[in-house]
Design a protein around this motif. Structure first.
Motif, PDB file in Angstrom:
ATOM      1  N   THR A   1       1.077 -13.946 -20.265  1.00 44.59           N
ATOM      2  CA  THR A   1       2.478 -13.586 -20.033  1.00 44.59           C
ATOM      3  C   THR A   1       3.246 -14.789 -19.521  1.00 44.59           C
ATOM      4  O   THR A   1       2.791 -15.467 -18.586  1.00 44.59           O
ATOM      5  CB  THR A   1       2.585 -12.424 -19.019  1.00 44.59           C
ATOM      6  N   TYR A   2       4.386 -15.038 -20.129  1.00 44.98           N
ATOM      7  CA  TYR A   2       5.228 -16.162 -19.715  1.00 44.98           C
ATOM      8  C   TYR A   2       5.873 -15.874 -18.363  1.00 44.98           C
ATOM      9  O   TYR A   2       6.431 -14.790 -18.153  1.00 44.98           O
ATOM     10  CB  TYR A   2       6.316 -16.423 -20.758  1.00 44.98           C
ATOM     11  N   THR A   3       5.799 -16.857 -17.465  1.00 44.20           N
ATOM     12  CA  THR A   3       6.435 -16.757 -16.163  1.00 44.20           C
ATOM     13  C   THR A   3       7.476 -17.860 -16.031  1.00 44.20           C
ATOM     14  O   THR A   3       7.126 -19.043 -15.987  1.00 44.20           O
ATOM     15  CB  THR A   3       5.399 -16.908 -15.025  1.00 44.20           C
ATOM     16  N   PRO A   4       8.765 -17.518 -15.999  1.00 41.55           N
ATOM     17  CA  PRO A   4       9.807 -18.548 -15.911  1.00 41.55           C
ATOM     18  C   PRO A   4       9.645 -19.403 -14.659  1.00 41.55           C
ATOM     19  O   PRO A   4       9.288 -18.916 -13.583  1.00 41.55           O
ATOM     20  CB  PRO A   4      11.100 -17.729 -15.853  1.00 41.55           C
ATOM     21  N   GLY A   5       9.887 -20.694 -14.818  1.00 39.76           N
ATOM     22  CA  GLY A   5       9.890 -21.596 -13.683  1.00 39.76           C
ATOM     23  C   GLY A   5       8.552 -22.194 -13.320  1.00 39.76           C
ATOM     24  O   GLY A   5       8.497 -23.218 -12.628  1.00 39.76           O
ATOM     25  N   CYS A   6       7.457 -21.579 -13.781  1.00 40.87           N
ATOM     26  CA  CYS A   6       6.146 -22.124 -13.435  1.00 40.87           C
ATOM     27  C   CYS A   6       5.187 -22.084 -14.623  1.00 40.87           C
ATOM     28  O   CYS A   6       3.966 -22.035 -14.440  1.00 40.87           O
ATOM     29  CB  CYS A   6       5.557 -21.399 -12.233  1.00 40.87           C
TER      30      CYS A   6
END
Length: 298
Positions: free
Chosen positions: A17-22
Motif C-alpha cells: 500500500t502506498y503511503t504518501p510522504g514516506c
C-alpha cells in the motif's frame, strides 16, 4: 481490491500500500518482484490524480484520434492508442513521475531506465476484445532487445474486476524465460501447450484493482484478459520501460535509448497541459513489425 487465485483466495506477499510522504521501494518489494514477477501497489494515485488522468485521456482529441482496433484473432477487438515518447502533457507526467518511473527503476535493479512506450487500452462495455496469453517480451524480443530487462506499469483508469475483464497473470511465470509466441490477429500469443502446462503448476491469478492502484510487472510474466462482456468499460494506462543497458541493437517502431527526465510526484497535479501532444510519436498497429512480420497460427 485483492489478488485472486480462481477460488478467490488472496495472495498477499506481492501486495503493498502506498503511503504518501514516506514511500520507498523496500527489500520486501524487490524480493517479491524478483520471485513472483510483479508487485501490486494499492492507492498509488489519489482520487484527485485519477480524476485528472481520466479527464485528460477522455477529453484529449489527440489521444482519442489515434485510437485503433486491435483484433484478438477471435472476431473481437479492443481499442488502443500507443505513443513512444512520454511528452509534457498529463499522460507524460504520469509516466515520468518518481512514483511510477522511479519505483519501476528500483524494482528493475536501480540501473537507468528509459520510456519504451505508453498506451491507453480501451475495452468498452460489451465490445472490448480479449488479450490472449502472452509475455510482453514475446513482442519485444523481436525488436532487437537482447535481454528481458524490461517491465510495465499497469494503471487502471476504471475499476477492474472479473466482471469487466481484469488482468490475469500466472504467478511466478517470468522465471520460465521467454516462451515461443505466434501471431493471433493483431496480437502475439504464447505457445498454448506451454501455457496449459504452466497453469498446472503455478497459480492463475485474477488481479482485481481499483482506479489508482498500480501493478508493476516483469516483461516475461504471462498475462491475459477476457473479453469485456459487462455493461462497464475497462480503460487502463500502461507504461513500458527498458534499461539503458538493454538499448535495442536495431531501429524499430519503438524508441532506442532516449534519456528519461523524471519529474517530482507533484508534477501530475501541477500540469495543465492536455492537448499539447507534440513529439509523442504515435504508433499505428500496422507499424508493429513484432506482430505483422510473423506468420499467423493455424
Amino acid at each position: 481490491m485483492e489478488v485472486l487465485v480462481n477460488s478467490c483466495l488472496p495472495i498477499t506477499d506481492s501486495v503493498f500500500t502506498y503511503t504518501p510522504g514516506c514511500w520507498q521501494v523496500t527489500e520486501a518489494m524487490k524480493q517479491a518482484y524478483k520471485n513472483n514477477g510483479y508487485i501490486l501497489v494499492r492507492n498509488i494515485l489519489t482520487k484527485e490524480e485519477v480524476t485528472k488522468v481520466r479527464v485528460a485521456v477522455e477529453s484529449s482529441e489527440g489521444i482519442q484520434a489515434h485510437a485503433q482496433g486491435k483484433a484478438d484473432g477471435e472476431k473481437t477487438k479492443s481499442k488502443m492508442a500507443l505513443w513512444n515518447h512520454p511528452g509534457n502533457d498529463v499522460s507524460g507526467m504520469l509516466a515520468r513521475m518518481e512514483r511510477v518511473a522511479g519505483t519501476m527503476e528500483q524494482l528493475m535493479g536501480g540501473d537507468e531506465v528509459y520510456h519504451y512506450h505508453s498506451k491507453l487500452m480501451m475495452k468498452d462495455a460489451y465490445t472490448g476484445g480479449r488479450h490472449v496469453w502472452h509475455q510482453d517480451y514475446g513482442y519485444w524480443y523481436n525488436n532487437g532487445c537482447l535481454y528481458p530487462e524490461m517491465a510495465s506499469v499497469f494503471l487502471p483508469v476504471d475499476d477492474c474486476d472479473r466482471g469487466n475483464s481484469c488482468l490475469q497473470v500466472i504467478h511466478g511465470s517470468h522465471r520460465l524465460g521467454r516462451v515461443d509466441h505466434y501471431r493471433a490477429g493483431d496480437q502475439m500469443r504464447a505457445d498454448d501447450e506451454r501455457v496449459q502446462e504452466t497453469l498446472k503448476i503455478l497459480p492463475h491469478l485474477y488481479v482485481e484493482m481499483k482506479a489508482g492502484d498500480a501493478l508493476f510487472f516483469h516483461c516475461n510474466l504471462l498475462h491475459t484478459s477476457d473479453p469485456n462482456t459487462s455493461s462497464r468499460r475497462r480503460w487502463v494506462f500502461i507504461v513500458a520501460f527498458n534499461k539503458r543497458s538493454n538499448d535495442p541493437y536495431k531501429d524499430h517502431h519503438h524508441p532506442r535509448y532516449t534519456p528519461l527526465v523524471k519529474v517530482p510526484d507533484s508534477a501530475l497535479m501541477a500540469c495543465n497541459v492536455n492537448e499539447t501532444l507534440e513529439g509523442k510519436w504515435f504508433m499505428q498497429i500496422g507499424e508493429d513489425k513484432s506482430v505483422m512480420d510473423k506468420a499467423k497460427t493455424h
